[in-house]
Each structure stands twice: as C-alpha cells, then as structure tokens.
Design an enzyme around this catalytic site. Structure first.
Site, PDB file in Angstrom:
ATOM      1  N   SER A  33       0.864  -1.191   0.000  1.00 37.56           N
ATOM      2  CA  SER A  33       0.000   0.000   0.000  1.00 37.56           C
ATOM      3  C   SER A  33       0.894   1.232   0.000  1.00 37.56           C
ATOM      4  O   SER A  33       2.067   1.146   0.393  1.00 37.56           O
ATOM      5  CB  SER A  33      -0.856  -0.014   1.281  1.00 37.56           C
ATOM      6  N   TYR A  64      -1.537  -1.081  10.613  1.00 39.15           N
ATOM      7  CA  TYR A  64      -1.721  -1.411   9.188  1.00 39.15           C
ATOM      8  C   TYR A  64      -0.508  -0.910   8.392  1.00 39.15           C
ATOM      9  O   TYR A  64       0.052  -1.625   7.554  1.00 39.15           O
ATOM     10  CB  TYR A  64      -3.017  -0.769   8.668  1.00 39.15           C
TER      11      TYR A  64
HETATM   12  N1  LIG Z   1      -8.804  -0.673  -1.234  1.00 39.66           N
HETATM   13  C1  LIG Z   1      -7.807   0.169  -0.966  1.00 39.66           C
HETATM   14  O1  LIG Z   1      -8.000   1.403  -0.905  1.00 39.66           O
HETATM   15  C2  LIG Z   1      -6.399  -0.353  -0.770  1.00 39.66           C
HETATM   16  C3  LIG Z   1      -5.332   0.561  -0.767  1.00 39.66           C
HETATM   17  C4  LIG Z   1      -4.040   0.092  -0.591  1.00 39.66           C
HETATM   18  C5  LIG Z   1      -3.802  -1.264  -0.423  1.00 39.66           C
HETATM   19  N2  LIG Z   1      -4.851  -2.122  -0.415  1.00 39.66           N
HETATM   20  C6  LIG Z   1      -4.539  -3.557  -0.240  1.00 39.66           C
HETATM   21  O2  LIG Z   1      -5.085  -4.289  -1.312  1.00 39.66           O
HETATM   22  C7  LIG Z   1      -5.374  -5.623  -0.901  1.00 39.66           C
HETATM   23  C8  LIG Z   1      -6.775  -5.987  -1.296  1.00 39.66           C
HETATM   24  O3  LIG Z   1      -7.666  -5.107  -0.645  1.00 39.66           O
HETATM   25  P1  LIG Z   1      -9.136  -4.823  -1.200  1.00 39.66           P
HETATM   26  O4  LIG Z   1      -9.384  -3.391  -1.038  1.00 39.66           O
HETATM   27  O5  LIG Z   1      -9.315  -5.493  -2.509  1.00 39.66           O
HETATM   28  O6  LIG Z   1      -9.977  -5.546  -0.031  1.00 39.66           O
HETATM   29  P2  LIG Z   1     -11.134  -6.639  -0.032  1.00 39.66           P
HETATM   30  O7  LIG Z   1     -11.650  -6.676   1.354  1.00 39.66           O
HETATM   31  O8  LIG Z   1     -12.071  -6.442  -1.166  1.00 39.66           O
HETATM   32  O9  LIG Z   1     -10.308  -7.988  -0.298  1.00 39.66           O
HETATM   33  C9  LIG Z   1      -9.595  -8.631   0.697  1.00 39.66           C
HETATM   34  C10 LIG Z   1      -9.642 -10.108   0.449  1.00 39.66           C
HETATM   35  O10 LIG Z   1      -8.858 -10.789   1.429  1.00 39.66           O
HETATM   36  C11 LIG Z   1      -9.588 -11.904   1.904  1.00 39.66           C
HETATM   37  N3  LIG Z   1      -9.117 -12.234   3.247  1.00 39.66           N
HETATM   38  C12 LIG Z   1      -9.181 -11.481   4.370  1.00 39.66           C
HETATM   39  N4  LIG Z   1      -8.634 -12.148   5.415  1.00 39.66           N
HETATM   40  C13 LIG Z   1      -8.194 -13.333   4.918  1.00 39.66           C
HETATM   41  C14 LIG Z   1      -7.539 -14.463   5.469  1.00 39.66           C
HETATM   42  N5  LIG Z   1      -7.186 -14.515   6.781  1.00 39.66           N
HETATM   43  N6  LIG Z   1      -7.265 -15.527   4.669  1.00 39.66           N
HETATM   44  C15 LIG Z   1      -7.611 -15.495   3.372  1.00 39.66           C
HETATM   45  N7  LIG Z   1      -8.212 -14.466   2.787  1.00 39.66           N
HETATM   46  C16 LIG Z   1      -8.515 -13.405   3.544  1.00 39.66           C
HETATM   47  C17 LIG Z   1     -11.043 -11.460   1.845  1.00 39.66           C
HETATM   48  O11 LIG Z   1     -11.909 -12.560   1.833  1.00 39.66           O
HETATM   49  C18 LIG Z   1     -11.050 -10.699   0.536  1.00 39.66           C
HETATM   50  O12 LIG Z   1     -11.194 -11.608  -0.538  1.00 39.66           O
HETATM   51  C19 LIG Z   1      -5.115  -5.655   0.608  1.00 39.66           C
HETATM   52  O13 LIG Z   1      -3.834  -6.213   0.830  1.00 39.66           O
HETATM   53  C20 LIG Z   1      -5.147  -4.182   1.003  1.00 39.66           C
HETATM   54  O14 LIG Z   1      -4.380  -3.919   2.163  1.00 39.66           O
HETATM   55  C21 LIG Z   1      -6.146  -1.719  -0.595  1.00 39.66           C
END
Ligand SMILES: NC(=O)c1ccc[n+]([C@@H]2O[C@H](COP(=O)([O-])OP(=O)(O)OC[C@H]3O[C@@H](n4cnc5c(N)ncnc54)[C@H](O)[C@@H]3O)[C@@H](O)[C@H]2O)c1
Length: 255
Positions: free
Chosen positions: A142, A155
C-alpha cells in the site's frame, strides 16, 4: 501479456476487490487461476464469474494459518499443475483507530493476516516454484507501506513489512528464477473501502469522498482494475528485469 497464456496463477484474497480484478485480468489473458479466501459464499460467486470467462477455481483458505496455506498450495498444483505465478492480496479488515485506543485483537489480526499471512504464502509458493523451475510473485502492499498513516499505525507497519519481505526474498530468489515485486495502491474503490465508510450518512459519505478525491492529484480514487493492470504487468515477461520493486499506483499521491 501473451506470456501469461496457460500459466497457473494463485491469488489470495482473489474473491473480491483488487484480488478479484487481478483474477479477471489473468483469466482474460488465458491463465488458469486459483482464487483463495476465507469466505465461501464470496468464493462461489467469484468462481462462477471467473468460469464464465475461462479457467478458474475457488479454494477456501485462511492465510494466517500455515497448515491451511500448505493445503492451498497442494490443491493448486494437483488441480492445475506446477505453479507459475502468485499474487498475495489477502488482508484483514483494518478499522482505523488512534494508536492508544487500538485493541490488541485488531493489531494481532492485522499482523497475523497481513504480515505472517504473506510470509506463509510466500514460503509455500517459493517452495512450489523452486520445484517447477521458477515463477513470479506480486505482493499487495500500500502507499501506507511507504509513509506513515495516522490512525492506521499497525496497518502501515504491516504494509512496510510486506515491502521488507518483498525486497529480501527478491534478492534471495532471483538467482533461482523467482521474480518477486510488490504493488502499492493508493485509495481504491473496493468492498473493503465501502465497509470502512458504512457508518457514515449519505451526506457524510459524499463529503468524505470529495475530500479524499481532492487530496489525490488525479482527482479520484482508483478502480480495482487499474491496480490489477499493474499486477498483471509485474507478473508478465514485459517486466522481466523488474526485481524487488514496489510499484506505486496512486494517482500521484506520493509524487
Ligand atoms: N482498497 C484500498 O484502498 C487499498 C489501498 C491500498 C492497499 N490495499 C490492499 O489491497 C489488498 C486488497 O484489498 P481490497 O481493497 O481489494 O480488499 P477486499 O476486502 O475487497 O479484499 C480482501 C480479500 O482478502 C480476503 N481475506 C481477508 N482475510 C483473509 C484471510 N485470513 N485468509 C484469506 N483471505 C482473507 C477477503 O476474503 C477478501 O477476498 C489488501 O492487501 C489491502 O491492504 C487496498
């Protein structure tokens, strides 16, 4: 992206948000994809959507549990064959809180999913790739992994750790044919973000979104497929000399 055709790809957190967008992009380019996550209902829905496009399967897995991850890797290789690429996108739902008010439970679950989860996955992915002659791994960090994030200290620390894991393993394994990189998204429209703002009224939400967009030079949040495109490129032969890099995709925020 022709280099991805027929490749076996494992995507953790691949049932929603950025992981699902990456899964769709890989399948659209002819890859065979295993999407892994905890929630089976979301898994079934993701599998159905991906199967309408190509070859994909869901496997229920908790990345914080090493035995569950070991079973996931066994399933992947038995189902589709030797592993060629992996994307580690799974992360727990982090609820922003002042550091002195953050619960131990939230901190523990962030570290065990976002840091140890990535370690567990890489341990078994690397083991599988060493047996099959190499591959690529992209970890989802991130922009909070590159600079501090008020009310999200744990985080941010976890996402810094993902970059440390990426850089260290990239140096460790590139000589053995495994190319490892990270992607650092900025604010991206996914279910995770929707859940985080679920407590706001409609007016508060509009104000929040306007403030957020104003802080980003491009003037809007990212769509999940814009992050997926970066993941796809890092995984492809087009990025063959890119090693241990943390690719920022944030609409200019860090610039
Ligand atoms: N959305 C944002 O603004 C953003 C920004 C920067 C980084 N990120 C990173 O991107 C990645 C995806 O985030 P997103 O926004 O798509 O979120 P999201 O919640 O849509 O997806 C997260 C996924 O992780 C799975 N998950 C959670 N805990 C788990 C576990 N213990 N075992 C297996 N699966 C598990 C969930 O089921 C889901 O499929 C993450 O690593 C997040 O930190 C997101």
């Amino acid at each position: 992206m022709q280099s991805l055709y027929g490749k076996v790809v494992l995507i953790t957190g691949g049932t929603t948000g950025i992981g699902l967008a990456a899964a769709k992009a890989f399948v659209a380019n002819g890859a065979k994809v295993v999407v892994a996550a905890r929630n089976r209902e979301q898994g079934a829905a993701a599998e159905a959507a991906l199967r309408a496009m190509g070859e994909a399967v869901f496997y229920g897995c908790d990345v914080s549990d090493p035995l569950s991850v070991e079973a996931l890797l066994r399933f992947t290789v038995e189902h589709f064959g030797p592993l060629n690429a992996a994307v580690n996108s799974a992360a727990c739902d982090f609820m922003p809180a002042a550091t002195h008010e953050m619960s131990f439970a939230m901190a523990n679950s962030t570290v065990s999913t976002d840091v140890l989860g990535v370690f567990h996955c890489m341990k078994y992915q690397i083991e599988a790739m060493l047996q099959s002659g190499g591959g690529t791994i992209v970890n989802v960090s991130s922009v909070n992994g590159l600079s501090g994030a008020p009310a999200a200290a744990v985080y941010s620390a976890a996402k810094h750790a993902v970059i440390g894991l990426t850089r260290s393993t990239a140096k460790e394994y590139i000589g053995r044919g495994i190319r490892i990189n990270a992607v650092c998204p900025g604010a991206t429209e996914t279910p995770r973000r929707t859940r985080r703002t679920a407590h706001l009224t409609e007016d508060q939400l509009l104000e929040h979104q306007a403030q957020l967009a104003q802080a980003i030079p491009i003037g809007r949040l990212a769509q999940a497929d814009e992050i997926a495109n970066a993941i796809l490129w890092l995984s492809s032969a087009a990025a063959s000399y890119v090693v241990g890099h943390s690719l920022v995709v944030d609409g200019g925020l860090q610039a």
